[in-house]
Design a protein around this motif. Structure first.
Motif, mmCIF file in Angstrom:
data_model
loop_
_atom_site.group_PDB
_atom_site.id
_atom_site.type_symbol
_atom_site.label_atom_id
_atom_site.label_comp_id
_atom_site.label_asym_id
_atom_site.label_seq_id
_atom_site.Cartn_x
_atom_site.Cartn_y
_atom_site.Cartn_z
ATOM 1 N N CYS A 73 0.869 -1.167 0.000
ATOM 2 C CA CYS A 73 0.000 0.000 0.000
ATOM 3 C C CYS A 73 0.913 1.226 0.000
ATOM 4 N N TYR A 88 -3.085 7.323 7.702
ATOM 5 C CA TYR A 88 -3.059 6.354 8.794
ATOM 6 C C TYR A 88 -1.750 5.577 8.889
ATOM 7 N N GLY A 89 -0.971 5.627 7.847
ATOM 8 C CA GLY A 89 0.229 4.789 7.810
ATOM 9 C C GLY A 89 1.154 5.056 8.978
ATOM 10 N N GLU A 95 -4.612 -2.762 6.637
ATOM 11 C CA GLU A 95 -4.240 -3.906 5.806
ATOM 12 C C GLU A 95 -4.680 -3.806 4.350
ATOM 13 N N CYS A 96 -4.485 -2.658 3.737
ATOM 14 C CA CYS A 96 -4.907 -2.493 2.349
ATOM 15 C C CYS A 96 -4.138 -3.394 1.380
#
Ligand code: SRM
Ligand code: FAD
Ligand code: SF4
Ligand code: FES
Lengths: 848, 108
Positions: free
Chosen positions: A644, A652-653, A687-688
């Motif tokens: 991702c 959000y990372g 969890e993309c």
């Protein structure tokens, strides 16, 4: 008389493991036809696998532990109510009282209320941050508290206490165990065994206090609690977990005047009926012959007995159960069989102790030395299965009985063969499956372990019998004349793992050499690519070298994936899915020039379809010149590392998942393996990148990276197992190196990591031992091997376009420049696609 | 009548190449361990419906030289063209090697 329209009302109180098993068994026997079944459970969840509760901390979710999602109940009109405490029984009116004061009538009542953890009434036992270890909710609150705690202490050094200590340790707490008795696991172990276990556990950095009574728990100075001990010493700890034994949950029985034992437990007879003929008690709440059975297998047997009785079968009865256990506690093997304390009159004892390697084994035999009465094992459970069979089946001991606990030496007698077991021998005690049951299943045509597990349920409980089950099935197949061959094919009487070791240890560099030394005949399409892959994993030669080319599957031979019409697809590597505009343009130009069909793949890259064999080198020359490398979409090797965008762009990372994905893809590209390998890296728990469905999945955390292993999409999806948490970059790579090389070294051909893991004896914890604790002493070798592969990477397409001899093999016809006239395209959505047979016929007709 | 197709150097030991012989696609296999040395059979895979057999792996199964189709892995005998799994038989040609050249006989 009851008629189907007027079913009897059967109510089960307690939806734990045994209560659920009871309903399952009743349904299997058609009991739902004659009974309207209702079950009440006090917990918010339907029945779940309490035996494997601790796996909740190592990544299993509530759904995975669940024993039913309610569909079985719905299907057979079983009414179920969760989160509902039954508070009383009125035996005269045959009614239950519920927590909301409503009542429910019953004709037959089953009490399966289990047990509750005993909390010793030490002053301070009700303080905050004290817990027990029994339910999912208990584990949730322990996990919550552990977030801020630094130290944790378990009161009770029994079987469950040590399991709980392991859990605290895995949550990152400095862990203590406080045991009142002079040794650990006092019920199962003798003094020496307990001592050996203690020293092993201490070596794992868990502080063990035996012979220690806690007087009170008060406020601490450096931690939340202080525990003051009877001898005046104390320790400070943030979290306390009580595991001081269990007590049968018999409140309903007491309240309603059923017979109970002196020290609790609902008294039952051999049919599992209580003192009230219409009420049964099964599982941990039941007291049979003044004994409580704190294991799941006896509970299951009780459940079956009660079902049989309700269904009018008078031949089945409960007559006690074997309480032998084998476990791995904090990574230490412990086993206890039968009369471990040698209390039988006249019994004699053999003891083997090895202080250097922390091993202790004891056998208790009958006075005449003929029968095994009990055993204690600490440090190595490989002796357990054989001993247990001698014990359970009262088989005569061999001449030199002590050999059963001595370390294996040259010429020592082999373990008890399956032949020696009587047909009644229990193979799986959880589900009471005998050798005869397995034999029947095999005779009925079931050939695979998987099918046999499904039908007989063997090995679907604690899993402890897996190895024995496998042996038994193989033995039965052999008896039926079915050859259980692990040979890779008719040319090599070896498994893939054997061949890998031969290649490596003997420094074998070619198929011909291996065939000459260890094979026969000339090889086939099974052994050739498998050995081609092994040679590539070990030596990493160019796969189109003269001596290797005939080993390769067509995809590897032409470094491209063959399509249905004999044309090929082209997949350049796009590490992590990141690509520049310039490179995109090149792909577009090449696709346009050669009229290729273009598609974005499920692996975050771009696939160009419809190239003929002869076009491949030209196309690749253009791509290599533009800086592309082969994507090895054709190889049993690393495919893609999905990613991702991660912390660079995403709000959000928590870490740079993209850089990590690119680094991993570049490190492992080119690694040939038993099957393809896929990775993904996600930047946070959203969890993309779907990392948990990959062979190797990496998810960023505040503290580093969580590593998941052996996931799979495809035909049989499997979620990856959480392998390690909060790793730094270097440790992450180190673990992946070791895991992948161990997989390459030991898997069968065409076995994805998911299936490999499912077949790995000892499973996840074994893999952790090998990779994290280096239990096989292999880690150095695995890393060296991986570094060799990384250091010798070459882009196969770059090598090929520079190699005249290799280029020659891409000619469509060795003697002609013609094209394959069977390759015909038509247009669809502005691109080419292979023509169908009908379309080809029409085109030919038109041309004529 | 023999047609000269190519040099032995143009073949790949233990594997196949395709040739065009009188308008037909022929798969040529060089198998030095076998009696016949060079085999020729149709390049057409009747199961997969594509011209791909020259790109399969050569195998020796129970004393018979075969090629496994790269598409769906059926085996075809190099000598007879018989398919071991399904009822197909594909064309085969006689072959010979002379002075380093590979010859294919006209089909009978
Ligand atoms: C091109 C692509 C489909 C697409 O149009 O998107 C694709 C195409 C093929 N897949 Fe796939 N798979 C593609 C992504 C996937 C994914 C998704 C992913 O990787 O995230 C999966 C599920 C994830 C997984 O593998 O766990 C997937 C699961 C499979 C499987 C089933 C594997 C299994 O363990 O059950 C096969 C069959 C096999 O390998 O035996 C397969 C086999 C194939 C083969 C090689 C079948 C064949 O022999 O012709 C296809 C050839 C592709 C070609 O010619 O390039 N493909 N395949 C995808 C290429 C990704 C890439 O960039 O390399
Ligand atoms: C961490 C842990 C590890 C274990 N490991 C093993 C192992 O390796 N091997 C092994 O054999 N065993 C093991 N056990 C023991 C095993 O889990 C039990 O033997 C088994 O769960 C007993 O099943 P049961 O149905 O009798 O009781 P339970 O599973 O406790 O179920 C009883 C249910 O009844 C409910 N209940 C009680 N009273 C009422 C009421 N009045 N109204 C409504 N509902 C009520 C309870 O809430 C509970 O859900 C372990 C246990 C734990 C906690
Ligand atoms: S996984 Fe997290 S960091 Fe990555 S894109 Fe999704 S939300 Fe953003
Ligand atoms: S003995 Fe527990 S699953 Fe078989």
């Amino acid at each position: 008389m009851t008629t189907p329209t007027h079913k009897q009302r059967l109510v089960v109180v307690g939806n734990g493991m045994v209560g659920h098993h009871f309903i399952e068994t009743l349904i299997a026997q058609g009991g739902h036809e004659s009974y309207q079944i209702t079950v009440f459970g006090a917990e918010p969840h339907l029945a779940y696998d309490r035996v494997h509760l601790s796996e909740y901390f190592s990544g299993k979710g509530a759904a995975e532990l669940a024993m039913t999602d309610g569909s079985l109940y719905n299907q057979h009109s079983v009414k179920y109510v969760t989160d509902c405490l039954v508070t009383g029984i009125d035996r005269d009116s045959k009614e239950l009282l519920l927590q909301d004061s409503s009542t429910v009538a019953y004709d037959k009542l089953i009490l399966a209320t289990g047990s509750y953890p005993f909390v010793p009434p030490i002053p301070g036992h009700q303080r905050e941050n004290t817990f027990v270890y029994r339910t999912l909710e208990d584990l949730d609150s322990i996990r919550e508290c552990a977030r801020t705690a630094k130290t944790g202490t378990v009161i009770g050094g029994g079987l469950l206490g040590l399991e709980a200590a392991n859990a605290l340790k895995s949550l990152g707490l400095k862990t203590h165990v406080v045991e009142f008795a002079p040794r650990l696991m006092p019920v199962q172990l003798d003094e020496q065994g307990g001592d050996v276990l203690k020293s092993m556990i201490k070596a794992l950095d868990v502080t063990v206090h035996t012979d220690t009574a806690t007087n009170e728990i008060v406020d601490g100075e450096t931690a939340y609690h202080r525990m003051n001990f009877a001898d005046g010493s104390y320790i400070e700890t943030d979290l306390i977990l009580f595991s001081a034994g269990i007590r049968p949950q018999d409140a309903l029985a007491t309240q309603s005047g059923l017979a109970i034992g002196e020290r609790g437990g609902i008294a039952i007879n051999n049919q599992c009926r209580t003192s009230d003929n219409d009420i049964y008690a099964i599982g941990e709440c039941a007291l049979w012959n003044n004994r409580i059975f704190g294991l799941v297998a006896p509970g299951y047997t009780m459940a079956k007995t009660a079902v049989a009785d309700l269904m009018g079968d008078v031949t089945t009865s409960f007559t006690g159960a074997d309480m032998s256990t084998k476990l791995k506690l904090l990574g230490c093997d412990v086993g206890s069989i039968g009369d471990a304390h040698a209390t039988t009159q006249g019994s004699k004892v053999f003891v083997y102790q090895d202080e250097l390697n922390n091993a202790y084994r004891k056998m208790v035999v009958s006075e005449d030395g003929k029968k095994l009465l009990g055993a204690v094992l600490v440090g190595d459970n490989s002796y357990y299965d054989t001993l247990l069979q001698y014990f359970l089946n009262a088989i005569d001991l061999p001449e030199q009985a002590q050999s059963l606990i001595l370390p294996a030496m040259e010429g020592a007698p082999a373990g008890l063969g399956i032949d020696a077991l009587p047909a009644t021998a229990s193979v799986c005690s959880c589900h009471n499956v005998t050798k005869q049951d397995i034999s029947d299943a095999v005779s009925a045509g079931l050939m695979s372990i998987g099918d046999i597990k499904q039908t007989t349920k063997a090995s679907t409980g604690c899993g402890g019998c897996a190895a024995l089950l496998k042996k038994c099935v193989d033995h039965e197949l052999l008896a039926l004349g079915v050859e259980v061959s692990t040979d890779i094919c008719e040319h090599f009487a070896y498994t893939r793992q054997d061949l890998f070791n031969l290649v490596k240890v003997e420094g074998i560099k070619s198929f011909a050499e291996l065939l000459g030394k260890h094979g026969k005949g000339y090889g086939c399409e099974i052994c050739k690519p498998a050995i081609g892959s092994i040679l590539a994993s070990v030596w990493n030669d160019y796969v189109l070298k003269k001596e290797h080319i005939s080993l390769q599957d067509t995809n590897d031979r032409f470094l491209a994936n063959m399509q249905k019409d004999g044309t090929y697809s082209i997949v350049p590597r796009i590490p992590g899915g990141e690509i520049t505009a310039d490179k995109l343009i090149v792909l577009g130009q090449v696709a346009k020039e050669y009229n290729l069909y273009t598609k974005v793949t499920g692996g975050q890259r771009i696939d160009l379809f419809g190239a003929t064999m002869a076009q491949l080198p030209d196309i690749w020359k253009k791509l290599v010149d533009a800086g592309f490398e082969t994507g090895q979409a054709y190889g049993k090797s690393l495919r893609t590392v999905k990613s991702c965008v991660g912390s660079t762009w995403c709000r959000y990372g928590v870490n740079d998942s993209l850089s990590m994905a690119i680094a991993l893809e570049n490190r492992y590209k080119g690694l040939r393996s038993p099957h393809k390998i896929k990775f993904a890296v996600s930047g946070c728990t959203r969890e993309c990148a779907e990392a948990q469905s990959k062979d190797i999945g990496v998810i960023a955390t505040e503290g580093g990276w969580n590593l998941y292993v052996c996931g799979n999409g495809g035909m049989k999806p499997r979620h990856g197992d959480l392998f390690a948490t909060d790793l730094d970059d270097a440790t992450l790579v180190k673990y992946i190196d070791r895991i992948l090389m161990f997989y390459v070294k030991t898997a069968d051909r065409l076995q994805r990591t998911s299936v490999w893991m499912e077949n790995l004896e000892g499973g996840l914890s074994y893999l952790k031992d090998v990779v994290i604790r280096d239990s096989l002493g292999l880690c150095n070798e695995l890393e060296t091997q991986m570094n060799h592969v990384v250091d010798t990477f070459q882009c196969e397409w770059k090598t090929t376009i520079e190699d005249e001899a290799a280029l020659k093999t891409f000619r469509q016809f060795v003697n002609h420049d013609a094209q394959d006239e069977n390759v015909v395209f038509v247009q669809e959505r502005d691109q080419i696609r292979p023509a169908t047979l009908d379309e080809k016929a029409q085109l030919i007709a038109k041309a004529i | 009548m023999w047609t000269k197709v190519c040099q032995t150097d143009d073949l790949i030991t233990g594997a196949g190449v395709a040739a065009m012989v009188e308008g037909q696609q022929v798969a040529l296999f060089l198998v030095p361990e076998s009696e016949q040395q060079v085999y020729a059979l149709s390049n057409w895979d009747p199961v997969g419906q594509a011209n791909v057999l020259s790109r399969g792996i050569v195998a020796h199964l129970q004393d018979e030289w075969v090629v496994a189709s790269p598409l769906y892995k059926q085996h075809f005998s190099l000598k007879t063209g018989n398919c071991l799994e399904e009822s197909f038989q594909i064309c085969t040609w006689q072959t010979k090697i002379e002075d380093g050249s590979v010859f294919v006989a006209q089909q009978v």
